[in-house]
Design an enzyme around this catalytic site. Structure first.
Site, short mmCIF file in Angstrom:
data_model
loop_
_atom_site.label_atom_id
_atom_site.label_comp_id
_atom_site.label_asym_id
_atom_site.label_seq_id
_atom_site.Cartn_x
_atom_site.Cartn_y
_atom_site.Cartn_z
N PRO A 131 0.82 -1.22 0.00
CA PRO A 131 0.00 0.00 0.00
C PRO A 131 0.86 1.27 0.00
O PRO A 131 0.52 2.26 -0.63
CB PRO A 131 -0.83 -0.13 1.29
CG PRO A 131 -0.91 -1.61 1.53
CD PRO A 131 0.38 -2.19 1.03
N GLY A 134 5.27 1.45 -4.19
CA GLY A 134 5.05 0.89 -5.54
C GLY A 134 6.29 1.18 -6.36
O GLY A 134 7.17 0.33 -6.50
N ASP A 243 12.94 -6.88 -15.16
CA ASP A 243 13.54 -6.65 -16.49
C ASP A 243 12.86 -7.58 -17.50
O ASP A 243 12.46 -7.14 -18.59
CB ASP A 243 15.05 -6.96 -16.48
CG ASP A 243 15.87 -5.91 -15.75
OD1 ASP A 243 15.35 -4.81 -15.51
OD2 ASP A 243 17.04 -6.21 -15.42
N GLY A 245 9.99 -9.17 -17.01
CA GLY A 245 8.55 -8.88 -17.00
C GLY A 245 8.19 -7.75 -17.96
O GLY A 245 7.13 -7.75 -18.59
N ARG A 271 -17.12 1.90 -43.02
CA ARG A 271 -17.87 3.12 -42.70
C ARG A 271 -17.68 4.17 -43.79
O ARG A 271 -16.56 4.49 -44.17
CB ARG A 271 -17.36 3.66 -41.37
CG ARG A 271 -17.97 4.97 -40.96
CD ARG A 271 -19.38 4.78 -40.47
NE ARG A 271 -19.92 6.00 -39.91
CZ ARG A 271 -21.21 6.18 -39.67
NH1 ARG A 271 -22.08 5.21 -39.95
NH2 ARG A 271 -21.65 7.29 -39.14
N ILE A 340 -11.27 6.97 -34.71
CA ILE A 340 -11.67 6.56 -36.06
C ILE A 340 -13.09 5.98 -36.04
O ILE A 340 -13.87 6.15 -36.97
CB ILE A 340 -10.63 5.56 -36.64
CG1 ILE A 340 -9.35 6.33 -36.98
CG2 ILE A 340 -11.17 4.81 -37.86
CD1 ILE A 340 -8.12 5.45 -37.22
N GLU A 366 4.33 -3.01 -13.56
CA GLU A 366 5.72 -3.46 -13.80
C GLU A 366 6.65 -2.27 -14.08
O GLU A 366 7.57 -2.34 -14.89
CB GLU A 366 5.77 -4.56 -14.86
CG GLU A 366 4.95 -5.76 -14.39
CD GLU A 366 5.26 -7.05 -15.07
OE1 GLU A 366 6.40 -7.24 -15.48
OE2 GLU A 366 4.34 -7.88 -15.15
N1 CAA Z 1 18.95 -6.04 -12.10
C1 CAA Z 1 19.76 -6.40 -11.06
N2 CAA Z 1 20.09 -5.56 -10.05
C2 CAA Z 1 19.57 -4.32 -10.09
C3 CAA Z 1 18.72 -3.88 -11.13
C4 CAA Z 1 18.42 -4.78 -12.15
N3 CAA Z 1 17.62 -4.45 -13.18
N4 CAA Z 1 18.35 -2.62 -10.88
C5 CAA Z 1 18.96 -2.25 -9.73
N5 CAA Z 1 19.71 -3.26 -9.25
C6 CAA Z 1 20.56 -3.29 -8.07
C7 CAA Z 1 21.58 -2.14 -8.13
O1 CAA Z 1 22.74 -2.52 -8.84
C8 CAA Z 1 21.87 -1.89 -6.66
O2 CAA Z 1 22.78 -2.84 -6.22
P1 CAA Z 1 24.01 -2.50 -5.18
O3 CAA Z 1 23.38 -2.36 -3.86
O4 CAA Z 1 24.92 -3.66 -5.28
O5 CAA Z 1 24.61 -1.21 -5.67
C9 CAA Z 1 20.53 -2.19 -6.00
O6 CAA Z 1 19.78 -3.01 -6.91
C10 CAA Z 1 19.73 -0.92 -5.72
O7 CAA Z 1 19.60 -0.23 -6.94
P2 CAA Z 1 19.10 1.29 -6.99
O8 CAA Z 1 19.93 2.10 -6.04
O9 CAA Z 1 19.05 1.70 -8.41
O10 CAA Z 1 17.63 1.15 -6.37
P3 CAA Z 1 16.50 2.24 -6.12
O11 CAA Z 1 15.94 2.00 -4.79
O12 CAA Z 1 17.01 3.60 -6.46
O13 CAA Z 1 15.35 1.79 -7.17
C11 CAA Z 1 14.19 1.64 -9.28
C12 CAA Z 1 15.54 1.72 -8.52
C13 CAA Z 1 14.58 1.36 -10.71
C14 CAA Z 1 13.44 2.95 -9.21
C15 CAA Z 1 13.33 0.49 -8.69
O14 CAA Z 1 12.86 0.79 -7.41
C16 CAA Z 1 12.16 0.13 -9.58
O15 CAA Z 1 12.30 -0.53 -10.60
N6 CAA Z 1 10.93 0.54 -9.17
C17 CAA Z 1 9.71 0.13 -9.87
C18 CAA Z 1 9.20 -1.14 -9.27
C19 CAA Z 1 8.20 -1.82 -10.16
O16 CAA Z 1 8.40 -1.96 -11.36
N7 CAA Z 1 7.13 -2.29 -9.53
C20 CAA Z 1 6.14 -3.06 -10.22
C21 CAA Z 1 5.75 -4.21 -9.33
S1 CAA Z 1 5.11 -5.65 -10.10
C22 CAA Z 1 3.56 -5.24 -10.59
O17 CAA Z 1 3.38 -4.31 -11.29
C23 CAA Z 1 2.42 -6.03 -10.06
C24 CAA Z 1 1.99 -7.13 -10.90
O18 CAA Z 1 1.58 -8.14 -10.37
C25 CAA Z 1 2.01 -7.03 -12.40
#
Ligand code: CAA
Length: 386
Positions: A131, A134, A243, A245, A271, A340, A366
């Site tokens: 909640p 996100g 990634d 997803g 149409r 359209i 996602e």
């Molecule tokens: N792959 C692997 N590792 C990764 C990564 C990736 N793609 N992205 C970041 N990391 C790692 C980083 O390297 C870092 O590692 P270290 O601690 O070793 O340095 C660590 O993760 C933290 O990275 P960040 O400092 O970049 O993290 P952040 O807190 O600033 O967040 C963000 C980055 C990209 C904004 C992330 O929070 C994000 O993607 N947010 C969106 C979340 C999302 O997509 N939610 C959807 C949920 S699923 C859904 O929608 C429901 C459903 O059922 C469909």
């Protein structure tokens, strides 16, 4: 788009053809009813399981189809072009639930959890959002406390696709919020574990046949053997899972966009205004030019991301680009498709309004478009200036 340019294998071509036939014959005729009633299409999920589509990229050793991610993107387009509700059930199960077990699970976990999921006997969900968190996924507060050879889970998860119907949940929880993302752990949780319940079920604008709900964890006891990776690996597992997803959601946007474009074409040929089919008016033709160009550009971006995933390359930026572009392209295409149709686009006699509603979520789940831009910019700016 002619897929010849992709130089698909005979097997890939055959699968895409088979899924297209199945999707158009079995899924598409039910899409309007599924949307209107909001019912979960259980029989279609079973049929997808029987075809091997519920474990599309899972190794054959664990009862999957053992196919690559490019095929996943192509199949995702076909299912979503027929019905976006069915499409997201397929995508969340394959990418978000099977994906992390395939990549981080050990042999025992794969045999116990992944194989029945790949056979389509058990449905998977992915529980990251809460909640209060996100986009800022690392701010999650659902806790996991170690007690002997178990972890005790407490917290509430939000917006969980397949939440009500799932049997297996990939759960992200923290050992301590003070550890920030380094405290996050990933678990495979049996949905029938005592203390785990389905909370509020959402009523949505689109994809109304897919269940979205809260999952509530109250002192849920999960064996340590059900952890994916090790303590503290959870955040990276979640990010890397997303990634993959994002390729699935890009494929969804492309599928919905294709359906909207096809529906608009049919309507524009039938149409008539001012004595000729509206397809003959240049104002309408320009819309089709932009719709078709955006759709193909989205496909090419997504195929590149999927091919990179298949080759074991880092594809974080490319998946984010594909998801960002495809979802915004679908928004454009569905909007123009509705336009359209004129007044007919605004009523449910035609599919245009359903595509318009279904598409909107692809810019949100996602990772919102804003999050994709953050991911793309940070990767781009970290690269050397050429
Ligand atoms: N792959 C692997 N590792 C990764 C990564 C990736 N793609 N992205 C970041 N990391 C790692 C980083 O390297 C870092 O590692 P270290 O601690 O070793 O340095 C660590 O993760 C933290 O990275 P960040 O400092 O970049 O993290 P952040 O807190 O600033 O967040 C963000 C980055 C990209 C904004 C992330 O929070 C994000 O993607 N947010 C969106 C979340 C999302 O997509 N939610 C959807 C949920 S699923 C859904 O929608 C429901 C459903 O059922 C469909």
């Amino acid at each position: 788009m002619d897929l010849g340019i992709l130089e698909l294998t005979e097997e890939q071509n055959m699968i895409v053809e088979q899924v297209r036939t199945f999707a158009q014959k079995e899924i598409a005729p039910k899409a309007a009813e599924i949307d209107q009633t909001g019912r979960f299409p259980k029989e279609l999920v079973q049929a997808m399981g029987a075809m091997g589509l519920m474990g599309l990229c899972v190794d054959t050793e664990y009862d999957g189809a053992g196919l690559d991610y490019l095929t996943y993107a192509l199949v995702g387009e076909e299912i979503n072009a027929a019905c976006a509700s069915t499409g997201v059930i397929f995508s969340a199960h394959n990418s978000l639930a099977c994906g992390p077990i395939k990549k981080w699970g050990n042999d025992e976990q794969k045999k116990k959890w992944l194989a029945p999921m790949a056979r389509g006997e058990k449905i998977g969900a992915f529980a990251l959002s809460e909640p209060g968190s996100g986009s800022d996924a690392g701010a999650l507060i659902c806790t996991c406390k170690k007690e002997g050879d178990h972890y005790i889970i407490n917290g509430t998860k939000n917006w969980i696709t397949n939440g009500p119907e799932s049997d297996v949940v990939i759960l992200l929880a923290t050992m301590s919020t003070e550890l920030k993302h380094k405290g996050v752990c990933a678990f495979i949780v049996d949905k029938n574990t005592p203390g785990l319940s389905v909370g509020k079920v959402e009523h949505k604008l689109g994809i109304r046949g897919s269940g979205t709900s809260q999952l509530i964890f109250e002192n849920v006891k999960v064996p340590a053997s059900q952890m994916l990776g090790k303590e503290g690996d959870g955040f990276k597992i979640a990010m890397a899972t997303l990634d993959g997803g994002r390729i699935g959601i890009a494929a969804q946007a492309i599928g919905i966009g294709r359906a909207a474009l096809d529906a608009a074409k049919k309507f524009a040929h039938e149409r008539e205004t001012f004595g000729k089919p509206i397809a003959k008016h240049q104002g309408i033709q320009f819309m089709f030019a932009d719709m078709a160009t955006k759709l193909d550009a989205a496909r090419l971006l997504n195929y590149r991301a999927a091919r990179m995933q298949d080759r074991g390359m880092k594809f974080t930026k490319e998946a984010a680009m594909a998801k960002l572009f495809a979802s915004e392209a679908a928004n454009f295409i569905c909007d123009k498709g509705l336009q359209i149709h004129g007044g007919y686009g605004y009523v449910n006699e035609y599919s245009a309004e359903r595509h318009y509603r279904d598409q909107r979520i692809t810019e949100i789940y996602e990772g919102t478009s804003e999050i994709q831009r953050i991911v793309i910019a940070s990767a781009e700016l970290a690269e050397h200036v050429r």
